[in-house]
Scaffold this motif. Sequence first.
Motif, PDB file in Angstrom:
ATOM      1  N   ILE A  38       0.395  43.731  68.926  1.00 60.72           N
ATOM      2  CA  ILE A  38       0.261  42.342  68.485  1.00 60.72           C
ATOM      3  C   ILE A  38      -0.815  41.622  69.300  1.00 60.72           C
ATOM      4  N   VAL A  39      -0.929  41.969  70.584  1.00 59.33           N
ATOM      5  CA  VAL A  39      -1.990  41.360  71.402  1.00 59.33           C
ATOM      6  C   VAL A  39      -3.354  41.692  70.805  1.00 59.33           C
ATOM      7  N   ALA A  40      -3.579  42.990  70.562  1.00 58.27           N
ATOM      8  CA  ALA A  40      -4.880  43.404  70.031  1.00 58.27           C
ATOM      9  C   ALA A  40      -5.061  42.905  68.603  1.00 58.27           C
ATOM     10  N   GLY A  41      -4.025  43.032  67.788  1.00 57.03           N
ATOM     11  CA  GLY A  41      -4.120  42.587  66.398  1.00 57.03           C
ATOM     12  C   GLY A  41      -4.332  41.084  66.317  1.00 57.03           C
ATOM     13  N   GLY A  42      -3.618  40.345  67.164  1.00 55.19           N
ATOM     14  CA  GLY A  42      -3.767  38.891  67.169  1.00 55.19           C
ATOM     15  C   GLY A  42      -5.186  38.494  67.522  1.00 55.19           C
ATOM     16  N   GLN A  43      -5.729  39.156  68.530  1.00 57.90           N
ATOM     17  CA  GLN A  43      -7.110  38.881  68.934  1.00 57.90           C
ATOM     18  C   GLN A  43      -8.077  39.193  67.797  1.00 57.90           C
ATOM     19  N   ALA A  44      -7.863  40.336  67.140  1.00 63.12           N
ATOM     20  CA  ALA A  44      -8.770  40.747  66.066  1.00 63.12           C
ATOM     21  C   ALA A  44      -8.723  39.754  64.906  1.00 63.12           C
ATOM     22  N   VAL A  45      -7.507  39.328  64.517  1.00 65.04           N
ATOM     23  CA  VAL A  45      -7.401  38.422  63.370  1.00 65.04           C
ATOM     24  C   VAL A  45      -7.970  37.053  63.721  1.00 65.04           C
ATOM     25  N   GLN A  46      -7.717  36.592  64.950  1.00 66.90           N
ATOM     26  CA  GLN A  46      -8.293  35.312  65.374  1.00 66.90           C
ATOM     27  C   GLN A  46      -9.815  35.361  65.298  1.00 66.90           C
ATOM     28  N   ALA A  47     -10.379  36.489  65.795  1.00 70.40           N
ATOM     29  CA  ALA A  47     -11.835  36.620  65.760  1.00 70.40           C
ATOM     30  C   ALA A  47     -12.325  36.664  64.316  1.00 70.40           C
ATOM     31  N   ALA A  48     -11.591  37.405  63.466  1.00 74.27           N
ATOM     32  CA  ALA A  48     -12.030  37.544  62.075  1.00 74.27           C
ATOM     33  C   ALA A  48     -11.917  36.224  61.330  1.00 74.27           C
ATOM     34  N   MET A  49     -10.961  35.372  61.736  1.00 72.15           N
ATOM     35  CA  MET A  49     -10.798  34.099  61.047  1.00 72.15           C
ATOM     36  C   MET A  49     -11.664  33.009  61.681  1.00 72.15           C
ATOM     37  N   GLY A  50     -12.467  33.391  62.661  1.00 70.93           N
ATOM     38  CA  GLY A  50     -13.487  32.454  63.120  1.00 70.93           C
ATOM     39  C   GLY A  50     -13.177  31.717  64.409  1.00 70.93           C
ATOM     40  N   SER A  51     -12.058  32.030  65.080  1.00 70.83           N
ATOM     41  CA  SER A  51     -11.811  31.390  66.369  1.00 70.83           C
ATOM     42  C   SER A  51     -11.801  32.451  67.464  1.00 70.83           C
ATOM     43  N   GLY A  52     -12.840  32.470  68.266  1.00 70.84           N
ATOM     44  CA  GLY A  52     -12.923  33.435  69.359  1.00 70.84           C
ATOM     45  C   GLY A  52     -13.631  34.701  68.936  1.00 70.84           C
ATOM     46  N   GLY A  53     -14.095  35.434  69.940  1.00 69.46           N
ATOM     47  CA  GLY A  53     -14.840  36.647  69.649  1.00 69.46           C
ATOM     48  C   GLY A  53     -14.055  37.890  70.024  1.00 69.46           C
ATOM     49  N   GLY A  54     -14.774  38.972  70.213  1.00 70.65           N
ATOM     50  CA  GLY A  54     -14.152  40.208  70.655  1.00 70.65           C
ATOM     51  C   GLY A  54     -13.495  40.996  69.554  1.00 70.65           C
ATOM     52  N   TYR A  55     -13.985  40.872  68.300  1.00 65.74           N
ATOM     53  CA  TYR A  55     -13.349  41.596  67.197  1.00 65.74           C
ATOM     54  C   TYR A  55     -13.470  43.102  67.388  1.00 65.74           C
ATOM     55  N   GLY A  56     -14.675  43.534  67.748  1.00 65.49           N
ATOM     56  CA  GLY A  56     -14.903  44.971  67.860  1.00 65.49           C
ATOM     57  C   GLY A  56     -14.019  45.622  68.910  1.00 65.49           C
ATOM     58  N   VAL A  97       0.494  49.266  79.564  1.00 65.14           N
ATOM     59  CA  VAL A  97      -0.301  49.002  78.355  1.00 65.14           C
ATOM     60  C   VAL A  97      -0.307  47.509  78.050  1.00 65.14           C
ATOM     61  N   VAL A  98       0.868  46.878  78.123  1.00 69.80           N
ATOM     62  CA  VAL A  98       0.934  45.429  77.910  1.00 69.80           C
ATOM     63  C   VAL A  98       0.060  44.743  78.939  1.00 69.80           C
ATOM     64  N   HIS A  99       0.214  45.177  80.194  1.00 72.41           N
ATOM     65  CA  HIS A  99      -0.521  44.524  81.269  1.00 72.41           C
ATOM     66  C   HIS A  99      -2.013  44.557  81.024  1.00 72.41           C
ATOM     67  N   PHE A 100      -2.544  45.752  80.717  1.00 75.82           N
ATOM     68  CA  PHE A 100      -3.990  45.855  80.580  1.00 75.82           C
ATOM     69  C   PHE A 100      -4.475  45.203  79.300  1.00 75.82           C
ATOM     70  N   SER A 101      -3.659  45.250  78.236  1.00 80.07           N
ATOM     71  CA  SER A 101      -4.113  44.614  77.002  1.00 80.07           C
ATOM     72  C   SER A 101      -4.171  43.097  77.166  1.00 80.07           C
ATOM     73  N   VAL A 102      -3.241  42.531  77.932  1.00 80.30           N
ATOM     74  CA  VAL A 102      -3.253  41.081  78.107  1.00 80.30           C
ATOM     75  C   VAL A 102      -4.310  40.669  79.127  1.00 80.30           C
ATOM     76  N   THR A 103      -4.538  41.513  80.119  1.00 80.48           N
ATOM     77  CA  THR A 103      -5.405  41.125  81.223  1.00 80.48           C
ATOM     78  C   THR A 103      -6.853  40.951  80.792  1.00 80.48           C
ATOM     79  N   TRP A 104      -7.242  41.556  79.633  1.00 77.99           N
ATOM     80  CA  TRP A 104      -8.619  41.415  79.194  1.00 77.99           C
ATOM     81  C   TRP A 104      -8.905  40.037  78.656  1.00 77.99           C
ATOM     82  N   TRP A 105      -7.882  39.245  78.436  1.00 79.72           N
ATOM     83  CA  TRP A 105      -8.131  37.921  77.872  1.00 79.72           C
ATOM     84  C   TRP A 105      -7.686  36.772  78.758  1.00 79.72           C
ATOM     85  N   ARG A 106      -6.719  36.969  79.619  1.00 84.16           N
ATOM     86  CA  ARG A 106      -6.293  35.827  80.419  1.00 84.16           C
ATOM     87  C   ARG A 106      -5.576  36.311  81.682  1.00 84.16           C
ATOM     88  N   THR A 107      -5.918  35.707  82.811  1.00 83.76           N
ATOM     89  CA  THR A 107      -5.205  36.039  84.036  1.00 83.76           C
ATOM     90  C   THR A 107      -5.337  34.899  85.055  1.00 83.76           C
TER      91      THR A 107
END
Lengths: 221, 244
Positions: free
Chosen positions: A176-194, B164-174
């Motif tokens: 969900i962390v990665a998916g959330g980031q991807a969808v946010q980027a795809a919908m135009g708020s924030g980067g890092g989609y790739g 995995v949670v730790h590293f996935s979250v750490t790339w965006w906020r810490t």
Amino acid sequence: MTGAIAVALAVARKDLRSEWRTREVVPALAQFVVLALVIANFGFQIDSRNAAAIAPGVLWLALVFAGLVAFGRAFAAEREQASLEAMLMTPAPPAAIFAGKALAAGLLLVVCEAVLLPALALFFGAPLSLPVVAAVLLATIGMAALGCLFAAMVARMRARELLLPLLTLPLWIPIIVAGGQAVQAAMGSGGGYGSALGLLVDFDILFVVLTSLAARFVLDD
Amino acid sequence: MTEAGARAGRFTGYEKAAAAAVVLMLAAAGAIFGFAPADALQGPVQRIFYLHVSSAIAAYGCFAVVLLGGAIYLRTESAAADRWARAAALVGLVFTTVTLVMGMLWAKPIWGTFWTWDARLTSTLVLWIIYAGYLLVRRLAEPGRQAARFAAVVGIFGFIDVPVVHFSVTWWRTQHPGPVIVNGALPPEMLATFFFTMACTLVLAAVMIAIRYRIEAVTDGSQPAAVAPAPVVSAPDPGPSGVR
């Protein structure tokens, strides 16, 4: 190996055919995700200004809970008919049976996403684009693998409706962390989609491999 | 001779170990409050750090035991490996709770809030939730082989999921302070206090796991409840105090 794939496909075909004949899960799930959007409207006080910013969060909330319902049902029929034991008595490898169940349940969730994403575009003005669809579909793979593993586990336990979300949701968080980031980027708020999409692929591989190794211990008794 | 009488003056190994662990923790408290200097910027609040980080390390150690015990159980079906996992999960959850609560107490005066969705905080909370789920699986599965197998799977997934949670979250906020132990940011008194506290906390965790293991073994019926029943006592004692 080809035998295992044939088993998986046969199990998936059986589940999908049974769903096609009873039409038990998919209509209920479609209704469920639309209801989730209605609830989100009241929870977030949505208007035309904030709708686009909230849409990614609503997408994941609806998807995660729809997934819990879909995967919880995956082993319900088998439990009621005690047919899982019969399948396990055949020489088919348990991991292949599990893969078939997860494939079918994942496809049911994809059908539900085919309702969720257009509804989100319609009601929230969230642009429905190929990047969004790609991120959601990639997340579905990992969610189906983990969700079905724990659905198979709780199917044999007491208080299974209670336990499935408690076990599954924390393990879905990386997806969900990665998916959330991807969808946010795809919908135009924030980067890092790739990079988010690459992370989703990594998690899919990790969880598919792990669950196929663990399936034997969960199914076989 | 009553049981209490038979035991008067001699303690079991478990009681001695527990007493030693308590004494060590008191000594650690003495070092934290008496020996370690006050932090120039944070003042006395910084003294939370010693136990906070120590119990986090103890919790990780406990969950590593859960992982190992689970993996060994899945390979060999050894009931003892499963009991170690069971015991360590409970103790690990206690230490995770201590870590979270002490961290929040520190965060309120320093960050101005009890909680923030930082990588370290989020993954520790997820850790807590996963192992609470582990204990729930133990309770709700059929005792024996099923509970052991299912819990082993949850323990393995949980241990992998947390980094995995730790590293996935750490790339965006810490926001959590970075590692201060390894980069030499602490004065020697603080470092000594930290390592002493950590050693004491690890001893406490080990003693707690050992005691919990014994409780699990007695519950399973694989070990007798009484500690070394004295074989020399042959005459039954009819007295009211001889109730077993």
